[in-house]
Motif scaffolding. Structure first.
Motif, mmCIF file in Angstrom:
data_model
loop_
_atom_site.group_PDB
_atom_site.id
_atom_site.type_symbol
_atom_site.label_atom_id
_atom_site.label_comp_id
_atom_site.label_asym_id
_atom_site.label_seq_id
_atom_site.Cartn_x
_atom_site.Cartn_y
_atom_site.Cartn_z
ATOM 1 N N PRO A 76 0.924 -1.306 -0.008
ATOM 2 C CA PRO A 76 -0.121 -0.097 0.030
ATOM 3 C C PRO A 76 0.943 1.136 -0.152
ATOM 4 O O PRO A 76 0.240 2.487 -0.580
ATOM 5 C CB PRO A 76 -0.741 -0.289 1.372
ATOM 6 N N GLY B 225 0.694 3.914 -2.922
ATOM 7 C CA GLY B 225 0.177 5.432 -2.534
ATOM 8 C C GLY B 225 1.199 6.072 -3.027
ATOM 9 O O GLY B 225 0.838 7.358 -3.484
ATOM 10 N N CYS C 14 -5.562 7.968 -10.151
ATOM 11 C CA CYS C 14 -6.965 7.629 -9.588
ATOM 12 C C CYS C 14 -6.941 5.836 -9.543
ATOM 13 O O CYS C 14 -7.432 5.414 -8.769
ATOM 14 C CB CYS C 14 -8.159 7.856 -10.502
ATOM 15 N N ALA D 48 -4.397 5.097 -6.788
ATOM 16 C CA ALA D 48 -5.350 5.423 -5.544
ATOM 17 C C ALA D 48 -6.317 4.384 -5.271
ATOM 18 O O ALA D 48 -6.354 3.997 -4.145
ATOM 19 C CB ALA D 48 -5.821 6.606 -5.591
ATOM 20 N N SER D 49 -6.865 3.992 -6.506
ATOM 21 C CA SER D 49 -7.927 2.787 -6.019
ATOM 22 C C SER D 49 -7.412 1.660 -5.678
ATOM 23 O O SER D 49 -7.807 0.889 -4.687
ATOM 24 C CB SER D 49 -8.891 2.713 -7.237
ATOM 25 N N THR E 195 -4.657 1.215 -4.198
ATOM 26 C CA THR E 195 -4.340 1.348 -2.697
ATOM 27 C C THR E 195 -5.319 0.935 -1.766
ATOM 28 O O THR E 195 -5.113 0.520 -0.888
ATOM 29 C CB THR E 195 -3.757 2.984 -2.390
ATOM 30 N N GLY E 196 -6.527 1.778 -1.992
ATOM 31 C CA GLY E 196 -7.718 1.614 -1.146
ATOM 32 C C GLY E 196 -8.294 0.084 -0.982
ATOM 33 O O GLY E 196 -8.368 -0.340 -0.122
ATOM 34 N N VAL E 197 -8.179 -0.389 -2.130
ATOM 35 C CA VAL E 197 -8.825 -1.891 -2.157
ATOM 36 C C VAL E 197 -7.876 -2.673 -1.537
ATOM 37 O O VAL E 197 -8.201 -3.616 -0.754
ATOM 38 C CB VAL E 197 -8.981 -2.470 -3.778
ATOM 39 N N TYR E 198 -6.728 -2.530 -1.796
ATOM 40 C CA TYR E 198 -5.459 -3.559 -1.034
ATOM 41 C C TYR E 198 -5.483 -3.288 0.517
ATOM 42 O O TYR E 198 -5.642 -4.117 1.266
ATOM 43 C CB TYR E 198 -4.107 -3.444 -1.434
ATOM 44 N N LEU E 199 -5.557 -1.985 0.689
ATOM 45 C CA LEU E 199 -5.438 -1.611 2.239
ATOM 46 C C LEU E 199 -6.705 -2.285 3.132
ATOM 47 O O LEU E 199 -6.578 -2.621 4.175
ATOM 48 C CB LEU E 199 -5.579 -0.182 2.544
ATOM 49 N N ILE E 200 -8.066 -1.928 2.410
ATOM 50 C CA ILE E 200 -9.332 -2.479 3.185
ATOM 51 C C ILE E 200 -9.347 -3.967 2.974
ATOM 52 O O ILE E 200 -9.622 -4.712 4.190
ATOM 53 C CB ILE E 200 -10.197 -1.718 2.671
ATOM 54 N N ALA F 173 -6.586 -5.286 -6.927
ATOM 55 C CA ALA F 173 -5.429 -4.035 -6.764
ATOM 56 C C ALA F 173 -4.465 -4.051 -7.998
ATOM 57 O O ALA F 173 -4.022 -3.323 -8.576
ATOM 58 C CB ALA F 173 -4.876 -4.149 -5.329
#
Length: 162
Positions: free
Chosen positions: A66, A70, A86, A89-90, A92-97, A151
């Motif tokens: 992440p 990021g 974008c 960033a997407s 990053t968010g998918v993998y983080l959550i 991701a």
């Protein structure tokens, strides 16, 4: 496109691919193989694998993915590549959550609970323990595998849009 941006984009794909591949291997072979073994062997093997996975080879793919994604999102955005930013960033968010957070809140606690179980001598007791653990663990592993694959795809789209 600047080499730094390209380098980070490629590094993002490598890191996403590494963690996706790690989770995927559990889906398509490791857990199925353990499910076919004597449940006492499966429990002991999983306890050993869970104890050994926290190492410097696993750390970068799991924890730094992440951060790399990021940074890539930030760099691509700063260089004016808004669409790529974008996608990164997407990713990053998918993998983080659904990769990192899911693992830390579901799979790791399950692994810890399994590590605290004394290996039963009775095969039927072991079979019940293993079945309960394996079915739930595999469900959540498939979720984090899918998320890591998404991701990876998003990172690939980010690179393609540079």
């Amino acid at each position: 496109m600047p080499r730094v941006v390209t380098g980070f984009a490629v590094m993002s794909i490598v890191f996403c691919g590494a963690i996706f591949g790690f989770f995927y291997a559990w889906v398509c072979s490791t857990m199925w193989g353990l499910d076919q073994a004597d449940p006492r062997v499966a429990i002991a093997a999983m306890q050993a694998m869970n104890a050994s996975v926290r190492n410097m080879v696993f750390f970068p793919a799991f924890f730094l993915t992440p951060a790399i994604l990021g940074l890539t999102a930030i760099l691509t955005n700063l260089k004016g590549h808004k669409v790529s930013a974008c996608w990164f960033a997407s990713a990053t968010g998918v993998y983080l959550i659904f990769g990192l957070f899911l693992t830390l809140t579901v799979n790791v606690p399950m692994n810890k609970a399994l590590s605290e179980i004394a290996l039963p001598d009775d095969v039927e007791t072991a079979r019940k323990i293993w079945r309960d653990y394996s079915q739930r663990w595999q469900f959540w592993n498939q979720a984090r595998t899918a998320a890591s694959g998404i991701a990876l795809a998003f990172a690939g789209l980010g690179l393609a849009k540079l």
